[in-house]
Enzyme design. Structure first.
Site, PDB file in Angstrom:
ATOM      1  N   ARG A  58       0.872  -1.181   0.000  1.00 30.18           N
ATOM      2  CA  ARG A  58       0.000   0.000   0.000  1.00 30.18           C
ATOM      3  C   ARG A  58       0.903   1.223   0.000  1.00 30.18           C
ATOM      4  O   ARG A  58       1.701   1.413   0.920  1.00 30.18           O
ATOM      5  CB  ARG A  58      -0.922  -0.006   1.215  1.00 30.18           C
ATOM      6  CG  ARG A  58      -1.904   1.175   1.281  1.00 30.18           C
ATOM      7  CD  ARG A  58      -2.877   0.956   2.436  1.00 30.18           C
ATOM      8  NE  ARG A  58      -3.866   2.013   2.580  1.00 30.18           N
ATOM      9  CZ  ARG A  58      -3.862   2.920   3.562  1.00 30.18           C
ATOM     10  NH1 ARG A  58      -2.896   2.924   4.468  1.00 30.18           N
ATOM     11  NH2 ARG A  58      -4.818   3.833   3.630  1.00 30.18           N
ATOM     12  N   ASN A  64      -7.193   8.042   2.703  1.00 36.83           N
ATOM     13  CA  ASN A  64      -6.809   7.474   3.996  1.00 36.83           C
ATOM     14  C   ASN A  64      -7.622   8.073   5.133  1.00 36.83           C
ATOM     15  O   ASN A  64      -7.780   9.294   5.220  1.00 36.83           O
ATOM     16  CB  ASN A  64      -5.318   7.735   4.263  1.00 36.83           C
ATOM     17  CG  ASN A  64      -4.840   7.104   5.548  1.00 36.83           C
ATOM     18  OD1 ASN A  64      -4.778   5.891   5.659  1.00 36.83           O
ATOM     19  ND2 ASN A  64      -4.510   7.937   6.535  1.00 36.83           N
ATOM     20  N   GLU A  65      -8.190   7.226   5.989  1.00 40.01           N
ATOM     21  CA  GLU A  65      -8.879   7.642   7.215  1.00 40.01           C
ATOM     22  C   GLU A  65      -9.637   8.948   7.013  1.00 40.01           C
ATOM     23  O   GLU A  65      -9.316   9.973   7.618  1.00 40.01           O
ATOM     24  CB  GLU A  65      -7.862   7.748   8.347  1.00 40.01           C
ATOM     25  CG  GLU A  65      -7.164   6.425   8.607  1.00 40.01           C
ATOM     26  CD  GLU A  65      -6.109   6.476   9.698  1.00 40.01           C
ATOM     27  OE1 GLU A  65      -5.887   7.568  10.273  1.00 40.01           O
ATOM     28  OE2 GLU A  65      -5.495   5.427   9.978  1.00 40.01           O
ATOM     29  N   HIS A 112      -8.738   0.064  10.031  1.00 40.42           N
ATOM     30  CA  HIS A 112      -7.392   0.193  10.586  1.00 40.42           C
ATOM     31  C   HIS A 112      -7.442  -0.216  12.057  1.00 40.42           C
ATOM     32  O   HIS A 112      -8.281   0.271  12.805  1.00 40.42           O
ATOM     33  CB  HIS A 112      -6.880   1.618  10.423  1.00 40.42           C
ATOM     34  CG  HIS A 112      -6.688   2.024   8.996  1.00 40.42           C
ATOM     35  ND1 HIS A 112      -6.176   3.248   8.618  1.00 40.42           N
ATOM     36  CD2 HIS A 112      -6.944   1.358   7.830  1.00 40.42           C
ATOM     37  CE1 HIS A 112      -6.113   3.314   7.296  1.00 40.42           C
ATOM     38  NE2 HIS A 112      -6.586   2.180   6.804  1.00 40.42           N
ATOM     39  N   TYR A 166      -5.680  -0.330  15.515  1.00 35.25           N
ATOM     40  CA  TYR A 166      -4.672   0.078  16.489  1.00 35.25           C
ATOM     41  C   TYR A 166      -5.245  -0.132  17.896  1.00 35.25           C
ATOM     42  O   TYR A 166      -5.758  -1.204  18.203  1.00 35.25           O
ATOM     43  CB  TYR A 166      -4.237   1.515  16.218  1.00 35.25           C
ATOM     44  CG  TYR A 166      -3.474   1.660  14.920  1.00 35.25           C
ATOM     45  CD1 TYR A 166      -2.149   1.248  14.818  1.00 35.25           C
ATOM     46  CD2 TYR A 166      -4.073   2.208  13.790  1.00 35.25           C
ATOM     47  CE1 TYR A 166      -1.443   1.375  13.629  1.00 35.25           C
ATOM     48  CE2 TYR A 166      -3.375   2.329  12.599  1.00 35.25           C
ATOM     49  CZ  TYR A 166      -2.056   1.912  12.525  1.00 35.25           C
ATOM     50  OH  TYR A 166      -1.356   2.030  11.350  1.00 35.25           O
ATOM     51  N   GLU A 218      -4.486  -1.304   7.743  1.00 35.34           N
ATOM     52  CA  GLU A 218      -3.333  -0.895   8.550  1.00 35.34           C
ATOM     53  C   GLU A 218      -3.477  -1.529   9.923  1.00 35.34           C
ATOM     54  O   GLU A 218      -4.573  -1.687  10.433  1.00 35.34           O
ATOM     55  CB  GLU A 218      -3.261   0.622   8.749  1.00 35.34           C
ATOM     56  CG  GLU A 218      -2.802   1.442   7.582  1.00 35.34           C
ATOM     57  CD  GLU A 218      -2.657   2.914   7.969  1.00 35.34           C
ATOM     58  OE1 GLU A 218      -2.428   3.199   9.160  1.00 35.34           O
ATOM     59  OE2 GLU A 218      -2.804   3.762   7.088  1.00 35.34           O
ATOM     60  N   TRP A 269       1.379  -1.518   9.043  1.00 34.22           N
ATOM     61  CA  TRP A 269       2.025  -0.199   9.021  1.00 34.22           C
ATOM     62  C   TRP A 269       3.293  -0.281   9.853  1.00 34.22           C
ATOM     63  O   TRP A 269       3.243  -0.662  11.006  1.00 34.22           O
ATOM     64  CB  TRP A 269       1.096   0.857   9.605  1.00 34.22           C
ATOM     65  CG  TRP A 269       1.664   2.231   9.410  1.00 34.22           C
ATOM     66  CD1 TRP A 269       2.625   2.830  10.158  1.00 34.22           C
ATOM     67  CD2 TRP A 269       1.325   3.153   8.372  1.00 34.22           C
ATOM     68  NE1 TRP A 269       2.927   4.073   9.650  1.00 34.22           N
ATOM     69  CE2 TRP A 269       2.136   4.294   8.554  1.00 34.22           C
ATOM     70  CE3 TRP A 269       0.431   3.127   7.309  1.00 34.22           C
ATOM     71  CZ2 TRP A 269       2.057   5.397   7.721  1.00 34.22           C
ATOM     72  CZ3 TRP A 269       0.359   4.226   6.477  1.00 34.22           C
ATOM     73  CH2 TRP A 269       1.164   5.350   6.687  1.00 34.22           C
TER      74      TRP A 269
END
Length: 445
Positions: free
Chosen positions: A84, A161-162, A228, A230, A257, A286
């Site tokens: 990516r 992105n986001e 994503h 996290y 990610e 990531w």
């Protein structure tokens, strides 16, 4: 997730792989005659020939490190099938223009990688100063369209992105539908990827609860959803519940990610890797290198050096359910009849307790000489090379990278070179499963 380069702060996103299911009605336009990637009636991401494709790869911050193009070969040599690539619309960072986008796509093809291209300037829209809308990101893609035409088999377009922070995330649904339709109206036939709001982590479930209507709004029925993972995803229960919701709803989902740690909490990377493998979903970690501003621990390769993998790099590439053990190269790179551009013969010529002697023959199947090369493989049982003639080995965990001696640096067209080595083993001495030459997968000879 927020990411800082040495020049500017940006938001991180987690990338995953497609693999959830679609309803039969959703799949009516996913025909066997597709020119590129598409979503099947079982919700899989398929190549144009109908073969299943599961992303296994990482993110690379190209827009901030445009000279680090050799990273693509390094990422491929470690086993990835997808990368990516971070790009900029020019609103927050230097614009990646049409020529650069074309060059990046070509470098992905050269290294036999599927390229997910993303526009990063949308990160945290509504909350992050300077962030731009998905509509603006769609305009960017239309502006560089000539670089992407004909690349549907190799490139997936991650619109932005986001695209929302936590403020105003309710706008995600309508804005995402409009951006998809703008790109389709402009003639984009690529598989599109859309990131979740809430800095990509969708803790409000805005993407989860509206994904079906967003998918239905795509005239091509060829949109994939990317979450994503996290700190929001710090337990196995949260990870499994989120991914299984999409699978049960027959909607495609990827982890676009994720990391092994973050300032907002400690992601459960082991479960992310195990769950995506069990469900047949893709993931993109990531990130390769270049993180700063306090999140340097997210670098997989210290200083962009593939021989200096960090603990995170070793985990995602070589750990359980990691890239080296689960990645399969896209069949689009197999060529006519599946012939690879190189072939490698690996042979143990002698073995004794704790030690062995081996031989490698590297054949160039191309019509032009190979001048200078890097051969890479992963030992399956912890073997180690102690001496080599014909090349210089470098070891990073189980991965071995070999550069040539002066007298083996050129492999003639349809010719070969041979290398010899001494090594150690303990318990088992199975041969490597795969080799790459300059990032290209080689077939057994």
């Amino acid at each position: 997730m927020r990411f800082r380069t040495a020049l500017a702060a940006t938001v991180l996103g987690l990338t995953g792989v497609l693999g959830a299911l679609l309803t039969p009605a959703q799949a009516t336009t996913a025909t066997a005659a597709a020119t590129g990637f598409r979503i099947s009636d079982s919700g899989r991401l398929l190549e144009s020939n109908g073969d299943d494709f599961v992303m296994r790869g990482v993110n690379h911050a190209h827009t901030w490190y445009p000279t680090r193009t050799s990273s693509l070969a390094d990422i491929k040599a470690l086993g990835a099938n997808t990368v990516r690539v971070v790009l900029s619309t020019g609103d927050r960072w230097a614009r990646n223009d049409t020529a650069d986008v074309a060059a990046v796509a070509a470098q992905c093809r050269q290294n036999r990688l599927i390229c997910v291209l993303e526009a990063h300037d949308t990160t945290g829209y509504g909350e992050q100063s300077g962030a731009v809308s998905l509509s603006r990101a769609a305009d960017y893609w239309i502006g560089v369209k000539s670089a992407l035409e004909g690349q549907e088999r190799y490139v997936i377009v991650n619109i932005g992105n986001e695209p929302y922070g936590n403020t105003g995330a309710h706008g995600w649904t309508s804005d995402t539908k409009a951006a998809i339709q703008k790109l389709r109206a402009a003639g984009f036939a690529h598989t599109l990827m859309v990131d979740a709001p809430n800095w990509g982590q969708d803790w409000s479930f805005t993407m989860r609860d509206n994904a079906a209507s967003v998918f239905a709004a795509d005239p091509e029925r060829n949109t994939v959803f990317s979450v994503h993972m996290y700190g929001v995803f710090d337990t196995a229960a949260e990870i499994n519940a989120y991914l299984n919701h999409f699978v049960a709803a027959r909607l495609p989902i990827v982890v676009g990610e994720f990391g092994h740690n973050h300032s907002d909490g400690d992601p459960d990377e082991d479960t992310i890797l195990a769950a995506t493998q069990a469900l047949g979903l893709g993931y993109l970690g990531w990130s390769w290198s270049g993180n700063g501003g306090g999140v340097e621990y997210l670098d997989m390769a210290a200083g962009f050096d593939a021989t200096a993998l960090t603990p995170w790099g070793r985990r995602i590439f070589h750990g359980p359910n990691g890239i080296a053990h689960t990645s399969k190269e896209a069949t689009v790179y197999a060529g006519t009849g599946g012939t690879a551009p190189c072939a490698v013969t690996y042979r143990v010529t002698g073995q004794w307790t704790g030690g062995f002697q081996g031989e490698l023959t590297v054949r160039n199947r191309g019509s032009a000489p190979v001048n200078g090369w890097t051969l890479a493989w992963t030992f399956p049982n912890g073997q180690n090379i102690t001496q080599m003639w014909g090349g210089t080995p470098t070891r990073n965990g189980p991965t071995v990278t070999v550069t040539p001696a002066p007298y083996t640096s050129m492999i003639p067209a349809n010719g070969s070179v041979s290398l010899g080595f001494l090594g150690t083993w303990n318990g088992s001495n199975e041969p490597p499963a795969a080799f790459t030459l300059n990032g290209a997968a080689c077939s057994p000879a």
